[in-house]
Design a protein around this motif. Sequence first.
Motif, PDB file in Angstrom:
ATOM      1  N   ASN A  35      19.001 -43.663  55.549  1.00  0.00           N
ATOM      2  CA  ASN A  35      18.087 -44.660  55.005  1.00  0.00           C
ATOM      3  C   ASN A  35      18.173 -44.715  53.483  1.00  0.00           C
ATOM      4  N   LEU A  36      18.374 -43.559  52.859  1.00  0.00           N
ATOM      5  CA  LEU A  36      18.541 -43.530  51.405  1.00  0.00           C
ATOM      6  C   LEU A  36      19.827 -44.243  51.004  1.00  0.00           C
ATOM      7  N   ASP A  42      21.488 -52.288  46.731  1.00  0.00           N
ATOM      8  CA  ASP A  42      21.251 -53.172  45.586  1.00  0.00           C
ATOM      9  C   ASP A  42      21.100 -52.412  44.263  1.00  0.00           C
ATOM     10  N   LYS A  43      20.679 -51.175  44.349  1.00  0.00           N
ATOM     11  CA  LYS A  43      20.470 -50.374  43.143  1.00  0.00           C
ATOM     12  C   LYS A  43      20.962 -48.959  43.395  1.00  0.00           C
ATOM     13  N   GLU A  44      21.785 -48.464  42.489  1.00  0.00           N
ATOM     14  CA  GLU A  44      22.296 -47.102  42.645  1.00  0.00           C
ATOM     15  C   GLU A  44      21.154 -46.104  42.551  1.00  0.00           C
ATOM     16  N   ILE A  45      21.077 -45.234  43.542  1.00  0.00           N
ATOM     17  CA  ILE A  45      20.041 -44.198  43.555  1.00  0.00           C
ATOM     18  C   ILE A  45      20.719 -42.835  43.468  1.00  0.00           C
ATOM     19  N   LYS A  46      20.538 -42.175  42.349  1.00  0.00           N
ATOM     20  CA  LYS A  46      21.127 -40.853  42.140  1.00  0.00           C
ATOM     21  C   LYS A  46      20.061 -39.784  41.978  1.00  0.00           C
ATOM     22  N   ASP A 170       2.588 -34.012  36.970  1.00  0.00           N
ATOM     23  CA  ASP A 170       4.029 -33.744  36.876  1.00  0.00           C
ATOM     24  C   ASP A 170       4.853 -34.682  37.756  1.00  0.00           C
ATOM     25  N   SER A 171       4.387 -34.895  38.990  1.00  0.00           N
ATOM     26  CA  SER A 171       5.146 -35.727  39.928  1.00  0.00           C
ATOM     27  C   SER A 171       5.199 -37.182  39.485  1.00  0.00           C
ATOM     28  N   GLN A 172       4.117 -37.676  38.906  1.00  0.00           N
ATOM     29  CA  GLN A 172       4.118 -39.040  38.385  1.00  0.00           C
ATOM     30  C   GLN A 172       5.134 -39.182  37.257  1.00  0.00           C
ATOM     31  N   ILE A 173       5.191 -38.176  36.413  1.00  0.00           N
ATOM     32  CA  ILE A 173       6.140 -38.184  35.296  1.00  0.00           C
ATOM     33  C   ILE A 173       7.568 -38.265  35.820  1.00  0.00           C
ATOM     34  N   MET A 174       7.879 -37.422  36.811  1.00  0.00           N
ATOM     35  CA  MET A 174       9.236 -37.398  37.354  1.00  0.00           C
ATOM     36  C   MET A 174       9.523 -38.653  38.179  1.00  0.00           C
ATOM     37  N   ALA A 175       8.526 -39.159  38.871  1.00  0.00           N
ATOM     38  CA  ALA A 175       8.708 -40.384  39.664  1.00  0.00           C
ATOM     39  C   ALA A 175       9.087 -41.547  38.765  1.00  0.00           C
ATOM     40  N   ASN A 176       8.495 -41.592  37.593  1.00  0.00           N
ATOM     41  CA  ASN A 176       8.802 -42.651  36.633  1.00  0.00           C
ATOM     42  C   ASN A 176      10.212 -42.523  36.086  1.00  0.00           C
ATOM     43  N   LYS A 177      10.713 -41.295  35.983  1.00  0.00           N
ATOM     44  CA  LYS A 177      12.039 -41.054  35.412  1.00  0.00           C
ATOM     45  C   LYS A 177      13.163 -41.209  36.437  1.00  0.00           C
ATOM     46  N   CYS A 178      12.832 -41.046  37.725  1.00  0.00           N
ATOM     47  CA  CYS A 178      13.861 -41.049  38.764  1.00  0.00           C
ATOM     48  C   CYS A 178      14.072 -42.446  39.354  1.00  0.00           C
ATOM     49  N   ASP A 179      15.186 -42.578  40.081  1.00  0.00           N
ATOM     50  CA  ASP A 179      15.538 -43.862  40.700  1.00  0.00           C
ATOM     51  C   ASP A 179      14.670 -44.171  41.915  1.00  0.00           C
TER      52      ASP A 179
END
Length: 228
Positions: A35-36, A42-46, A170-179
Amino acid sequence: MARKFKRRDKKIVDLIAFNKPKSPITEQYRLIRNNLNFASVDKEIKTITVTSPEPSDGKTTTSANLAIVLAQQGKMVLLVDADLRKPSVHYAFNVSNIDGLTSVLTKDISLVEAISKTNIPNLDILTSGRIPPNPSELLDSKTMEIIMEELKELYDFIIFDTPPILRVTDSQIMANKCDGVVLVVASGKTKKDRGMKAKELLEKANSQLLGVVVNGVRTKGEYYGHYG
């Protein structure tokens, strides 16, 4: 050697995708992986943040096994313990946590020195390192962004295991930075309002929710995670 390891205040992190590759549970992790892959059209997810509403929902188990099945697909994968408050990835893989992500963030050692190899082909780990007094500030730093850019050059996927989102920012911070983000909830444990609140916080972080993993769904005598 990869194995499950128990800590007094943590549930067992079972590397079932490695220990039991033919298990129905492992097949569910492969479904999440597929699924990932579809989400990447449409958008590269790394870079992927894995979080949960509250403790003991199974986020670290999901992070580790998702990393394993991605590596088994032939991708170069790094599992990062970004839970700088109650890290557990090093227990799951039975490695030292003296140096890790915090050591790189504070420039005590280089990124390459901090990364550990595992006995699983294509899978490396970056443990949390020593618990710092300012986890949120470290994760929200320019240095963290630089580290993430360096990791993107080295790996096909970087999985960040982060703290429960209803406990700290912390998780919100990382969620914003990740794909993208994978939210892990526990069947029969996570209350609907808590799950919705977690989803709301992720939306406020302007993150892309890739899906929700429901842990603890029973089928044919085994428990597994369902991805939806």
